[in-house]
Design a protein around this motif. Sequence first.
Motif, PDB file in Angstrom:
ATOM      1  N   ASN A   1     -75.925  37.321 -10.437  1.00 42.80           N
ATOM      2  CA  ASN A   1     -74.474  37.198 -10.287  1.00 42.80           C
ATOM      3  C   ASN A   1     -73.840  36.547 -11.520  1.00 42.80           C
ATOM      4  O   ASN A   1     -72.735  36.880 -11.915  1.00 42.80           O
ATOM      5  N   LYS A   2     -74.574  35.635 -12.119  1.00 46.05           N
ATOM      6  CA  LYS A   2     -74.028  34.874 -13.242  1.00 46.05           C
ATOM      7  C   LYS A   2     -74.207  35.588 -14.591  1.00 46.05           C
ATOM      8  O   LYS A   2     -73.340  35.528 -15.448  1.00 46.05           O
ATOM      9  N   HIS A   3     -75.353  36.235 -14.770  1.00 39.68           N
ATOM     10  CA  HIS A   3     -75.705  36.714 -16.115  1.00 39.68           C
ATOM     11  C   HIS A   3     -75.589  38.209 -16.328  1.00 39.68           C
ATOM     12  O   HIS A   3     -75.588  38.672 -17.461  1.00 39.68           O
ATOM     13  N   ILE A   4     -75.560  38.987 -15.230  1.00 40.67           N
ATOM     14  CA  ILE A   4     -75.585  40.449 -15.397  1.00 40.67           C
ATOM     15  C   ILE A   4     -74.421  41.086 -14.644  1.00 40.67           C
ATOM     16  O   ILE A   4     -74.175  40.765 -13.489  1.00 40.67           O
ATOM     17  N   GLY A   5     -73.701  41.977 -15.323  1.00 42.96           N
ATOM     18  CA  GLY A   5     -72.657  42.761 -14.666  1.00 42.96           C
ATOM     19  C   GLY A   5     -73.166  44.181 -14.462  1.00 42.96           C
ATOM     20  O   GLY A   5     -73.965  44.672 -15.260  1.00 42.96           O
ATOM     21  N   PHE A   6     -72.717  44.823 -13.396  1.00 42.30           N
ATOM     22  CA  PHE A   6     -73.166  46.184 -13.099  1.00 42.30           C
ATOM     23  C   PHE A   6     -71.979  47.135 -12.976  1.00 42.30           C
ATOM     24  O   PHE A   6     -70.959  46.785 -12.386  1.00 42.30           O
ATOM     25  N   ILE A   7     -72.137  48.318 -13.529  1.00 40.03           N
ATOM     26  CA  ILE A   7     -71.161  49.391 -13.342  1.00 40.03           C
ATOM     27  C   ILE A   7     -71.949  50.635 -12.924  1.00 40.03           C
ATOM     28  O   ILE A   7     -72.901  51.017 -13.602  1.00 40.03           O
ATOM     29  N   PHE A   8     -71.557  51.233 -11.812  1.00 38.09           N
ATOM     30  CA  PHE A   8     -72.277  52.410 -11.319  1.00 38.09           C
ATOM     31  C   PHE A   8     -71.377  53.643 -11.340  1.00 38.09           C
ATOM     32  O   PHE A   8     -70.165  53.536 -11.482  1.00 38.09           O
TER      33      PHE A   8
ATOM     34  N   HIS B   1     -53.525  47.320  -4.631  1.00 40.79           N
ATOM     35  CA  HIS B   1     -54.000  48.534  -3.962  1.00 40.79           C
ATOM     36  C   HIS B   1     -55.442  48.378  -3.505  1.00 40.79           C
ATOM     37  O   HIS B   1     -56.235  47.690  -4.117  1.00 40.79           O
ATOM     38  N   LYS B   2     -55.782  49.103  -2.444  1.00 45.60           N
ATOM     39  CA  LYS B   2     -57.172  49.158  -1.999  1.00 45.60           C
ATOM     40  C   LYS B   2     -57.846  50.350  -2.683  1.00 45.60           C
ATOM     41  O   LYS B   2     -57.161  51.290  -3.104  1.00 45.60           O
ATOM     42  N   PRO B   3     -59.185  50.310  -2.812  1.00 45.97           N
ATOM     43  CA  PRO B   3     -59.876  51.361  -3.577  1.00 45.97           C
ATOM     44  C   PRO B   3     -59.477  52.783  -3.206  1.00 45.97           C
ATOM     45  O   PRO B   3     -59.278  53.623  -4.087  1.00 45.97           O
ATOM     46  N   GLN B   4     -59.328  53.060  -1.901  1.00 51.12           N
ATOM     47  CA  GLN B   4     -59.030  54.450  -1.501  1.00 51.12           C
ATOM     48  C   GLN B   4     -57.630  54.898  -1.915  1.00 51.12           C
ATOM     49  O   GLN B   4     -57.318  56.087  -1.860  1.00 51.12           O
ATOM     50  N   GLU B   5     -56.804  53.944  -2.348  1.00 53.13           N
ATOM     51  CA  GLU B   5     -55.452  54.310  -2.821  1.00 53.13           C
ATOM     52  C   GLU B   5     -55.418  54.494  -4.340  1.00 53.13           C
ATOM     53  O   GLU B   5     -54.346  54.589  -4.932  1.00 53.13           O
ATOM     54  N   LEU B   6     -56.594  54.500  -4.959  1.00 54.09           N
ATOM     55  CA  LEU B   6     -56.656  54.561  -6.420  1.00 54.09           C
ATOM     56  C   LEU B   6     -57.404  55.799  -6.886  1.00 54.09           C
ATOM     57  O   LEU B   6     -58.272  56.309  -6.170  1.00 54.09           O
ATOM     58  N   SER B   7     -57.088  56.252  -8.094  1.00 48.94           N
ATOM     59  CA  SER B   7     -57.815  57.403  -8.644  1.00 48.94           C
ATOM     60  C   SER B   7     -59.214  56.956  -9.091  1.00 48.94           C
ATOM     61  O   SER B   7     -59.479  55.758  -9.214  1.00 48.94           O
ATOM     62  N   GLY B   8     -60.088  57.938  -9.346  1.00 47.77           N
ATOM     63  CA  GLY B   8     -61.452  57.629  -9.789  1.00 47.77           C
ATOM     64  C   GLY B   8     -61.462  56.796 -11.059  1.00 47.77           C
ATOM     65  O   GLY B   8     -62.230  55.845 -11.190  1.00 47.77           O
ATOM     66  N   GLY B   9     -60.598  57.170 -11.998  1.00 47.05           N
ATOM     67  CA  GLY B   9     -60.535  56.437 -13.273  1.00 47.05           C
ATOM     68  C   GLY B   9     -60.069  55.010 -13.076  1.00 47.05           C
ATOM     69  O   GLY B   9     -60.585  54.077 -13.696  1.00 47.05           O
ATOM     70  N   GLU B  10     -59.086  54.831 -12.188  1.00 47.39           N
ATOM     71  CA  GLU B  10     -58.592  53.475 -11.891  1.00 47.39           C
ATOM     72  C   GLU B  10     -59.674  52.644 -11.211  1.00 47.39           C
ATOM     73  O   GLU B  10     -59.879  51.465 -11.534  1.00 47.39           O
ATOM     74  N   GLN B  11     -60.376  53.267 -10.272  1.00 48.65           N
ATOM     75  CA  GLN B  11     -61.451  52.555  -9.574  1.00 48.65           C
ATOM     76  C   GLN B  11     -62.522  52.106 -10.574  1.00 48.65           C
ATOM     77  O   GLN B  11     -63.026  50.987 -10.499  1.00 48.65           O
ATOM     78  N   GLN B  12     -62.831  52.988 -11.534  1.00 45.81           N
ATOM     79  CA  GLN B  12     -63.863  52.626 -12.499  1.00 45.81           C
ATOM     80  C   GLN B  12     -63.393  51.478 -13.404  1.00 45.81           C
ATOM     81  O   GLN B  12     -64.176  50.610 -13.779  1.00 45.81           O
ATOM     82  N   ARG B  13     -62.104  51.431 -13.731  1.00 46.47           N
ATOM     83  CA  ARG B  13     -61.567  50.319 -14.537  1.00 46.47           C
ATOM     84  C   ARG B  13     -61.656  48.997 -13.773  1.00 46.47           C
ATOM     85  O   ARG B  13     -61.933  47.943 -14.350  1.00 46.47           O
ATOM     86  N   ILE B  14     -61.417  49.090 -12.473  1.00 41.97           N
ATOM     87  CA  ILE B  14     -61.527  47.882 -11.648  1.00 41.97           C
ATOM     88  C   ILE B  14     -62.990  47.440 -11.570  1.00 41.97           C
ATOM     89  O   ILE B  14     -63.297  46.253 -11.649  1.00 41.97           O
ATOM     90  N   ALA B  15     -63.875  48.416 -11.485  1.00 44.01           N
ATOM     91  CA  ALA B  15     -65.306  48.085 -11.468  1.00 44.01           C
ATOM     92  C   ALA B  15     -65.734  47.424 -12.785  1.00 44.01           C
ATOM     93  O   ALA B  15     -66.580  46.527 -12.790  1.00 44.01           O
ATOM     94  N   ILE B  16     -65.133  47.848 -13.900  1.00 43.57           N
ATOM     95  CA  ILE B  16     -65.455  47.210 -15.193  1.00 43.57           C
ATOM     96  C   ILE B  16     -64.961  45.765 -15.176  1.00 43.57           C
ATOM     97  O   ILE B  16     -65.690  44.836 -15.567  1.00 43.57           O
ATOM     98  N   ALA B  17     -63.733  45.564 -14.698  1.00 42.16           N
ATOM     99  CA  ALA B  17     -63.186  44.201 -14.620  1.00 42.16           C
ATOM    100  C   ALA B  17     -64.087  43.328 -13.750  1.00 42.16           C
ATOM    101  O   ALA B  17     -64.411  42.191 -14.104  1.00 42.16           O
ATOM    102  N   ARG B  18     -64.524  43.877 -12.621  1.00 44.06           N
ATOM    103  CA  ARG B  18     -65.404  43.118 -11.721  1.00 44.06           C
ATOM    104  C   ARG B  18     -66.732  42.779 -12.411  1.00 44.06           C
ATOM    105  O   ARG B  18     -67.252  41.672 -12.280  1.00 44.06           O
ATOM    106  N   ALA B  19     -67.271  43.749 -13.166  1.00 46.27           N
ATOM    107  CA  ALA B  19     -68.554  43.502 -13.852  1.00 46.27           C
ATOM    108  C   ALA B  19     -68.436  42.388 -14.884  1.00 46.27           C
ATOM    109  O   ALA B  19     -69.415  41.743 -15.214  1.00 46.27           O
ATOM    110  N   LEU B  20     -67.216  42.171 -15.396  1.00 48.43           N
ATOM    111  CA  LEU B  20     -67.046  41.224 -16.505  1.00 48.43           C
ATOM    112  C   LEU B  20     -66.571  39.840 -16.075  1.00 48.43           C
ATOM    113  O   LEU B  20     -66.529  38.920 -16.889  1.00 48.43           O
ATOM    114  N   ILE B  21     -66.234  39.678 -14.797  1.00 50.39           N
ATOM    115  CA  ILE B  21     -65.529  38.448 -14.386  1.00 50.39           C
ATOM    116  C   ILE B  21     -66.318  37.162 -14.641  1.00 50.39           C
ATOM    117  O   ILE B  21     -65.749  36.130 -14.975  1.00 50.39           O
TER     118      ILE B  21
END
Length: 233
Positions: free
Chosen positions: A90-97, A145-165
């Motif tokens: 959780n501390k050292h590794i971010g994941f994007i799938f 917005h919740k994930p289902q209200e977002l486009s695939g590209g937007e969801q992936q950008r949020i996943a990148i932000a989450r991986a980097l937090i």
Amino acid sequence: MSSIIKATNIVKSYSAGKAIETVVLNGISLEIERNNITAITGPSGVGKSTLLHIIGTLDEANSGKIEFFGESETFDFTKLDSSKIASFRNKHIGFIFQFHHLLPEFTALENVMIPALIAGEKKSIAKEKAINLLQKTGVLHRQKHKPQELSGGEQQRIAIARALINSPELVLADEPTGNLDATNSDAFISLITDIQKSEGTTFVIATHSPDIAAIADIVIKMKDGNIESTQKK
Ligand SMILES: Nc1ncnc2c1ncn2[C@@H]1O[C@H](COP(=O)(O)OP(=O)(O)OP(=O)(O)O)[C@@H](O)[C@H]1O
Ligand SMILES: [Mg+2]
């Protein structure tokens, strides 16, 4: 060269029934260079995801050794117990799938904040960091917005932000553009290139995308559960 990961003689096999054993990683050894983008390529089924999962402590090898050389500490995965592994990850590794795995019942902002809260960050600071990252990844206007209200590209950008937090030193991405159209795929590639340069994050990306291989600093090509070639640019 300064390595962040050193994997030595990693063997991973799966057994289906008594007699059939599939060897997926066949004694693979590699080092991942810090402060770089490494692409892992090779045909489907060659073991890219398996390798990434083992490097990311999401899966365990049958044998071999993985060392993580952090900025301040070195970890030997074989010597970490499971509770330590979870907090280390959780501390050292971010994941994007490819399929971002955002939590459907939470907003974009909350999804990005969660790993920071798990790491014990104060809510106000987690929120500030998340807003910063959503700004950087260009989806701050979608924070409620919740994930289902977002486009695939937007969801992936949020996943990148989450991986980097949690400001991980290492981000592992498995086929991150596999589900994106050409425009979003290009946007993803320039975003991680920018982040790599500005934050000094190390990225390892398993991918079939020639565009990702083209921007990677190092391309590791796998064949039959091992490395066929390593190309440094
Ligand atoms: N849980 C499992 N049980 C049995 N076999 C598995 C399991 N997970 C993966 N495998 C096998 O391991 C091999 C490597 O799978 P892996 O997902 O690592 O390939 P990959 O290189 O990522 O492929 P792709 O490019 O299609 O994503 C495959 O033959 C797969 O069937
Ligand atoms: Mg895969």
